[in-house]
Design an enzyme around this catalytic site. Sequence first.
Site, PDB file in Angstrom:
ATOM      1  N   VAL A  89       0.797  -1.050   0.063  1.00 27.16           N
ATOM      2  CA  VAL A  89      -0.083  -0.197   0.043  1.00 27.16           C
ATOM      3  C   VAL A  89       0.839   1.450  -0.087  1.00 27.16           C
ATOM      4  CG1 VAL A  89      -1.735   1.269   1.293  1.00 27.16           C
ATOM      5  CG2 VAL A  89      -1.841  -1.117   1.079  1.00 27.16           C
ATOM      6  N   GLY A 134       4.499   4.124   3.025  1.00 28.46           N
ATOM      7  CA  GLY A 134       3.752   2.889   2.539  1.00 28.46           C
ATOM      8  C   GLY A 134       4.071   1.708   3.369  1.00 28.46           C
ATOM      9  N   LYS A 135       3.538   0.678   3.197  1.00 28.07           N
ATOM     10  CA  LYS A 135       3.482  -0.417   4.044  1.00 28.07           C
ATOM     11  C   LYS A 135       3.052  -1.663   3.388  1.00 28.07           C
ATOM     12  CE  LYS A 135       4.162  -1.268   8.434  1.00 28.07           C
ATOM     13  NZ  LYS A 135       5.092  -0.221   9.375  1.00 28.07           N
ATOM     14  N   GLY A 136       3.531  -2.621   3.399  1.00 26.23           N
ATOM     15  CA  GLY A 136       3.337  -4.107   2.683  1.00 26.23           C
ATOM     16  C   GLY A 136       3.413  -5.233   3.256  1.00 26.23           C
ATOM     17  N   ASP A 175       9.504  -5.082   9.192  1.00 23.01           N
ATOM     18  CA  ASP A 175       8.413  -4.846   9.951  1.00 23.01           C
ATOM     19  C   ASP A 175       8.174  -6.203  10.789  1.00 23.01           C
ATOM     20  OD1 ASP A 175       6.342  -2.510  10.236  1.00 23.01           O
ATOM     21  OD2 ASP A 175       5.167  -4.532  10.666  1.00 23.01           O
TER      22      ASP A 175
END
Length: 449
Positions: A89, A134-136, A175
């Site tokens: 994202v 962002g992060k995924g 993460d």
Amino acid sequence: MASTPKSETAAAEPMASSDAQSAAKARAKRLTHKAFLEAVSLHLRAAGKVTNVPEHVLSIAEHTKNEIIVNFPVRMDDGTIRMFAGFRVQHNNVLGPFKGGMRFHPSVSLDDLKALAAMMTWKCALMDIPFGGGKGGVQCDPRSMSQAELMRVTRRFTHALGSNIGPDYDIPAPDVGTNAQVMVWMMDTYMNTVGHVQKNAQRAVVTGKTLNSGGSKGREKATAAGLVHCLVEWAKANEVPLEGKTAAIQGFGNVGGNAALILTKYGVSTVAVGDHTGYAHNPEGFNPHMLLDHVKEHGGIADYGRSTPISREAFFSTPVDFFIPAALENQIDEDEARSMKTRIVLEAANGPITPAGEAVLLSRGIEIIPDLLANSGGVIVSYYEWVQNKRNESWSSEKVAEKLEQAMVHGYTKVSAFARQHQCPWRTAAYAIALENLATAYAERGIFP
Ligand code: GLU
């Protein structure tokens, strides 16, 4: 790195069954990924009220720019082929390339990542890091996979993302459930998609790598180190000597474990710990080195010995000076907040307190150092790693540590001054400063075309 699933939470006090049912329903609703996303919007809107940010900026900020979903097959060790869902994202890149972690966990969902991606935009904007958010991640349980399976999942996922990531476009980092090794696999896979000549220029595609493969000194401990700098500043401002104080830490992975280690240098002992395998108490204080070794070997704190196993409820109600949630989001809801006996909560995790939990804590005079500030050390040193990669440099541990401390003290001072001036909670102050930075960029650049 992980926490007890909410389903393990024992029911609260006995009530009439319909009351109990509706309370349980309300609690379940509060703890969904959708609610987490709504909570981030709520924080944003609260910040909007203490700034003069135009409505259109708030509504841009409430949306993510891109949401990428990739479904891909991976061959498992037993020869079977399994499908995985991977996500990235990209929330906002007005202040710089998208930046944020890759999470490998069974709970990974689009709504969760949308909230976490937005938080990265705010974290970078607050701390003056020239990155967006962002992060995924991949919906999977890395604990149940072999190293070879984990490598194949990582490589296939990275390949599926293709040019949706890049050193000047979107830069992943570790993460929950990922680490330096996973980052190196991502880097290597990405590097192999470009021509030989450009290969080495691609190192900066991910941060949080191992030292040999282009990582920065100090990156692994950075989140915990930044958190402790916040505590040291708070202790100075409140004239609280740290020596002899106690802490409870939920999550004993990279962040929680390193926080316990660094705290011992200030004379703070960790007397209660917990993770997805259980909770334990030791009034004398845990030895973080030994507990970290145990976690490395056994995958969690369970069966560590030299302590008393306790329930999740007992963990939250253990009297401590400082409480550090370093696991997943939504861990401190109303019940936990009512039972906590601490002076301050330092959010090492992203979003560990629900809005309902926060209201209870603040009404009880328990202070909160919010995630955007408290855990920003990780992305700050990620930025230093990216700069070193870009310049082909390798900074000393001292240089990284000094710059990180300066950045944390600066961030802490800004948030505390804003909160004092506007008489608002620290979280609102952190979001408001970040929002103002983004709004200024939008005002200067205008909306295309
Ligand atoms: N996953 C970390 C965070 O939530 C670090 C992100 C990064 O270094 O890009 O802040």
